[in-house]
Design a protein around this motif. Structure first.
Motif, PDB file in Angstrom:
ATOM      1  N   ALA A  21      88.219 120.951  45.305  1.00  0.00           N
ATOM      2  CA  ALA A  21      88.662 121.803  43.990  1.00  0.00           C
ATOM      3  C   ALA A  21      90.144 122.101  44.199  1.00  0.00           C
ATOM      4  O   ALA A  21      91.103 121.954  43.271  1.00  0.00           O
ATOM      5  CB  ALA A  21      87.864 122.542  43.475  1.00  0.00           C
ATOM      6  N   ASP A  22      90.429 122.847  45.083  1.00  0.00           N
ATOM      7  CA  ASP A  22      91.828 123.502  45.670  1.00  0.00           C
ATOM      8  C   ASP A  22      92.731 122.314  45.992  1.00  0.00           C
ATOM      9  O   ASP A  22      93.928 122.497  45.456  1.00  0.00           O
ATOM     10  CB  ASP A  22      91.704 124.402  46.848  1.00  0.00           C
ATOM     11  N   VAL A  23      92.457 121.256  46.625  1.00  0.00           N
ATOM     12  CA  VAL A  23      93.302 120.134  46.679  1.00  0.00           C
ATOM     13  C   VAL A  23      93.625 119.504  45.506  1.00  0.00           C
ATOM     14  O   VAL A  23      94.858 119.051  45.238  1.00  0.00           O
ATOM     15  CB  VAL A  23      92.688 119.001  47.653  1.00  0.00           C
ATOM     16  N   ARG A  24      92.745 119.356  44.513  1.00  0.00           N
ATOM     17  CA  ARG A  24      92.882 119.020  43.193  1.00  0.00           C
ATOM     18  C   ARG A  24      93.859 119.490  42.390  1.00  0.00           C
ATOM     19  O   ARG A  24      94.786 118.664  41.899  1.00  0.00           O
ATOM     20  CB  ARG A  24      91.789 118.497  42.410  1.00  0.00           C
ATOM     21  N   ARG A  25      94.013 120.725  42.342  1.00  0.00           N
ATOM     22  CA  ARG A  25      94.670 121.745  41.849  1.00  0.00           C
ATOM     23  C   ARG A  25      96.215 121.479  42.268  1.00  0.00           C
ATOM     24  O   ARG A  25      97.139 121.256  41.682  1.00  0.00           O
ATOM     25  CB  ARG A  25      94.155 123.291  41.929  1.00  0.00           C
ATOM     26  N   ARG A  26      96.267 121.532  43.718  1.00  0.00           N
ATOM     27  CA  ARG A  26      97.600 121.564  44.260  1.00  0.00           C
ATOM     28  C   ARG A  26      98.169 120.163  44.176  1.00  0.00           C
ATOM     29  O   ARG A  26      99.523 119.826  44.095  1.00  0.00           O
ATOM     30  CB  ARG A  26      97.502 121.843  45.736  1.00  0.00           C
ATOM     31  N   SER A  27      97.365 119.152  43.960  1.00  0.00           N
ATOM     32  CA  SER A  27      97.928 117.888  43.829  1.00  0.00           C
ATOM     33  C   SER A  27      98.303 117.326  42.414  1.00  0.00           C
ATOM     34  O   SER A  27      98.878 116.353  42.187  1.00  0.00           O
ATOM     35  CB  SER A  27      96.756 116.786  44.316  1.00  0.00           C
ATOM     36  N   GLU A  28      98.135 118.228  41.514  1.00  0.00           N
ATOM     37  CA  GLU A  28      98.490 117.944  39.987  1.00  0.00           C
ATOM     38  C   GLU A  28      99.886 118.228  39.877  1.00  0.00           C
ATOM     39  O   GLU A  28     100.333 119.147  40.044  1.00  0.00           O
ATOM     40  CB  GLU A  28      97.638 118.450  39.178  1.00  0.00           C
ATOM     41  N   ARG A  63      74.067 113.525  53.868  1.00  0.00           N
ATOM     42  CA  ARG A  63      74.250 112.483  52.848  1.00  0.00           C
ATOM     43  C   ARG A  63      74.905 111.414  53.117  1.00  0.00           C
ATOM     44  O   ARG A  63      75.804 110.848  52.826  1.00  0.00           O
ATOM     45  CB  ARG A  63      75.230 113.349  51.589  1.00  0.00           C
ATOM     46  N   PRO A  64      74.353 110.539  54.125  1.00  0.00           N
ATOM     47  CA  PRO A  64      74.744 109.454  54.625  1.00  0.00           C
ATOM     48  C   PRO A  64      75.140 108.126  53.472  1.00  0.00           C
ATOM     49  O   PRO A  64      75.810 107.246  53.636  1.00  0.00           O
ATOM     50  CB  PRO A  64      74.119 108.711  55.610  1.00  0.00           C
ATOM     51  N   GLU A  65      74.235 108.292  52.522  1.00  0.00           N
ATOM     52  CA  GLU A  65      74.194 107.278  51.515  1.00  0.00           C
ATOM     53  C   GLU A  65      75.206 107.273  50.479  1.00  0.00           C
ATOM     54  O   GLU A  65      75.559 106.251  49.822  1.00  0.00           O
ATOM     55  CB  GLU A  65      72.800 107.225  50.671  1.00  0.00           C
ATOM     56  N   VAL A  66      76.072 108.437  50.399  1.00  0.00           N
ATOM     57  CA  VAL A  66      77.353 108.588  49.512  1.00  0.00           C
ATOM     58  C   VAL A  66      78.576 108.116  50.218  1.00  0.00           C
ATOM     59  O   VAL A  66      78.780 108.480  51.107  1.00  0.00           O
ATOM     60  CB  VAL A  66      77.537 110.171  49.191  1.00  0.00           C
ATOM     61  N   ARG A  67      79.141 107.085  49.499  1.00  0.00           N
ATOM     62  CA  ARG A  67      80.183 106.294  50.153  1.00  0.00           C
ATOM     63  C   ARG A  67      81.621 107.213  49.867  1.00  0.00           C
ATOM     64  O   ARG A  67      81.569 107.760  48.675  1.00  0.00           O
ATOM     65  CB  ARG A  67      80.455 104.887  49.578  1.00  0.00           C
ATOM     66  N   THR A  68      82.465 107.143  50.893  1.00  0.00           N
ATOM     67  CA  THR A  68      83.624 107.762  50.441  1.00  0.00           C
ATOM     68  C   THR A  68      84.668 106.622  50.891  1.00  0.00           C
ATOM     69  O   THR A  68      84.835 106.083  51.832  1.00  0.00           O
ATOM     70  CB  THR A  68      83.943 108.825  51.719  1.00  0.00           C
ATOM     71  N   GLU A  69      85.403 106.143  49.735  1.00  0.00           N
ATOM     72  CA  GLU A  69      86.314 105.009  49.595  1.00  0.00           C
ATOM     73  C   GLU A  69      87.893 105.693  49.521  1.00  0.00           C
ATOM     74  O   GLU A  69      87.987 106.197  48.461  1.00  0.00           O
ATOM     75  CB  GLU A  69      85.740 104.211  48.781  1.00  0.00           C
ATOM     76  N   PHE A  70      88.539 105.514  50.378  1.00  0.00           N
ATOM     77  CA  PHE A  70      89.925 105.898  50.651  1.00  0.00           C
ATOM     78  C   PHE A  70      90.958 104.855  49.842  1.00  0.00           C
ATOM     79  O   PHE A  70      91.072 103.731  50.654  1.00  0.00           O
ATOM     80  CB  PHE A  70      90.701 106.354  51.647  1.00  0.00           C
ATOM     81  N   LEU A 176      98.707 112.414  49.162  1.00  0.00           N
ATOM     82  CA  LEU A 176      97.534 112.257  50.012  1.00  0.00           C
ATOM     83  C   LEU A 176      96.341 112.959  49.466  1.00  0.00           C
ATOM     84  O   LEU A 176      95.326 112.611  49.389  1.00  0.00           O
ATOM     85  CB  LEU A 176      97.831 112.575  51.222  1.00  0.00           C
ATOM     86  N   GLY A 177      96.734 114.161  48.746  1.00  0.00           N
ATOM     87  CA  GLY A 177      95.731 115.000  48.415  1.00  0.00           C
ATOM     88  C   GLY A 177      94.806 114.125  47.037  1.00  0.00           C
ATOM     89  O   GLY A 177      93.454 114.322  47.134  1.00  0.00           O
ATOM     90  N   ALA A 178      95.671 113.436  46.439  1.00  0.00           N
ATOM     91  CA  ALA A 178      95.025 112.851  45.107  1.00  0.00           C
ATOM     92  C   ALA A 178      94.086 111.705  45.620  1.00  0.00           C
ATOM     93  O   ALA A 178      92.949 111.581  45.157  1.00  0.00           O
ATOM     94  CB  ALA A 178      96.318 112.150  44.452  1.00  0.00           C
ATOM     95  N   ILE A 179      94.577 111.187  46.772  1.00  0.00           N
ATOM     96  CA  ILE A 179      93.667 110.077  47.427  1.00  0.00           C
ATOM     97  C   ILE A 179      92.636 110.650  47.944  1.00  0.00           C
ATOM     98  O   ILE A 179      91.284 110.036  47.589  1.00  0.00           O
ATOM     99  CB  ILE A 179      94.400 109.254  48.333  1.00  0.00           C
ATOM    100  N   VAL A 180      92.569 111.697  48.449  1.00  0.00           N
ATOM    101  CA  VAL A 180      91.158 112.440  49.154  1.00  0.00           C
ATOM    102  C   VAL A 180      90.322 112.832  48.150  1.00  0.00           C
ATOM    103  O   VAL A 180      89.097 112.735  48.054  1.00  0.00           O
ATOM    104  CB  VAL A 180      91.912 113.470  50.050  1.00  0.00           C
ATOM    105  N   VAL A 181      90.869 113.422  47.089  1.00  0.00           N
ATOM    106  CA  VAL A 181      90.278 114.091  46.009  1.00  0.00           C
ATOM    107  C   VAL A 181      89.230 113.028  45.251  1.00  0.00           C
ATOM    108  O   VAL A 181      88.297 113.015  44.959  1.00  0.00           O
ATOM    109  CB  VAL A 181      90.836 114.433  44.757  1.00  0.00           C
ATOM    110  N   ASP A 182      89.801 111.686  45.058  1.00  0.00           N
ATOM    111  CA  ASP A 182      89.253 110.583  44.492  1.00  0.00           C
ATOM    112  C   ASP A 182      88.258 110.107  45.565  1.00  0.00           C
ATOM    113  O   ASP A 182      87.206 109.597  44.980  1.00  0.00           O
ATOM    114  CB  ASP A 182      90.272 109.492  44.248  1.00  0.00           C
ATOM    115  N   ALA A 183      88.502 110.215  46.917  1.00  0.00           N
ATOM    116  CA  ALA A 183      87.336 109.619  47.656  1.00  0.00           C
ATOM    117  C   ALA A 183      86.146 110.495  47.957  1.00  0.00           C
ATOM    118  O   ALA A 183      84.984 109.915  48.028  1.00  0.00           O
ATOM    119  CB  ALA A 183      88.121 109.272  49.087  1.00  0.00           C
TER     120      ALA A 183
END
Length: 226
Positions: A21-28, A63-70, A176-183
């Motif tokens: 959430a902090d990364v999202r705020r700083r990336s906007e 939570r290995p079933e949750v995918r993280t896609e960058f 980079l933060g925006a990419i990480v937040v999405d992932a």
């Protein structure tokens, strides 16, 4: 039924949700943020992705079933100056164009993302890992230190000349933060939907969340924003 693990794992889940959430705020709207505020993104990305035991890996273990896609569009040199007329660049960094769209191919593994190209320095590729480590470990995101690698030396030579003039280079942290937040958003959503609990303390209420759990505050704040 919510999964049940130790208190350390519960703390890691809370920390990941708050950090994202902090990364999202700083990336906007990075162009409207100060250099200092953008710099504060570096330690958050380091904590999530790069530390000896990255927070992302700690949380994903449960939570290995949750995918993280960058989704990142790796940087490549522009195709202008085809006749060798352009002067050599000391440093070039990607900008908003690095942020991939949903239709772009994803890098599913963290090691591939932190090794992705985001620019060029002294004629060689510059990676996500090198950018985050420089801003976190040298320029002062975590501590103000001496450069130890070639890329850090080159970046540190540029930084003083940009103070008070431009935040253009450091805005890469927001992209980079925006990419990480999405992932990491699917992982955050999984945590909020089914958080780790301690059944001695946390009971599901008729509103669908656990009394006395940190997620209760999250849902309360979300309700106030509606």
């Amino acid at each position: 039924m919510a999964p049940k693990l130790g208190p350390e794992a519960m703390l890691a889940e809370w920390l990941l949700v708050e950090t994202v959430a902090d990364v999202r705020r700083r990336s906007e709207d990075p162009g409207a943020r100060s250099r200092y505020e953008l710099l504060g993104t570096a330690p958050l990305l380091r904590k999530l992705l790069i530390d000896g035991r990255p927070l992302l890996n700690t949380v994903r273990a449960a939570r290995p079933e949750v995918r993280t896609e960058f989704r990142i569009r790796q940087w490549s040199a522009p195709e202008d100056g085809q006749h060798g007329e352009d002067p050599p660049y000391f440093l070039r960094l990607g900008g908003r164009e690095l942020v991939g769209a949903p239709e772009d191919p994803a890098l599913p593994k963290l090691k591939h993302f932190i090794g992705a190209r985001v620019g060029m320095i002294r004629g060689r590729p510059l990676t996500v890992l090198e950018v985050v480590k420089y801003y976190a470990n040298v320029e002062g995101g975590v501590h103000f230190g001496m450069p130890e690698e070639d890329a850090q030396h080159a970046l540190s030579q540029m930084a003083p000349m940009l103070l008070g003039r431009s935040s253009g280079h450091i805005e890469i942290l927001a992209h980079l933060g925006a990419i990480v937040v999405d992932a990491l958003t699917p992982l955050c959503e999984s945590i909020l939907a089914s958080p780790l609990i301690d059944t001695r303390m946390h009971q599901l209420n008729d509103r669908g969340f656990f009394d006395g759990h940190w997620t209760a505050d999250h849902y309360a704040k979300a309700g106030q924003r509606r």
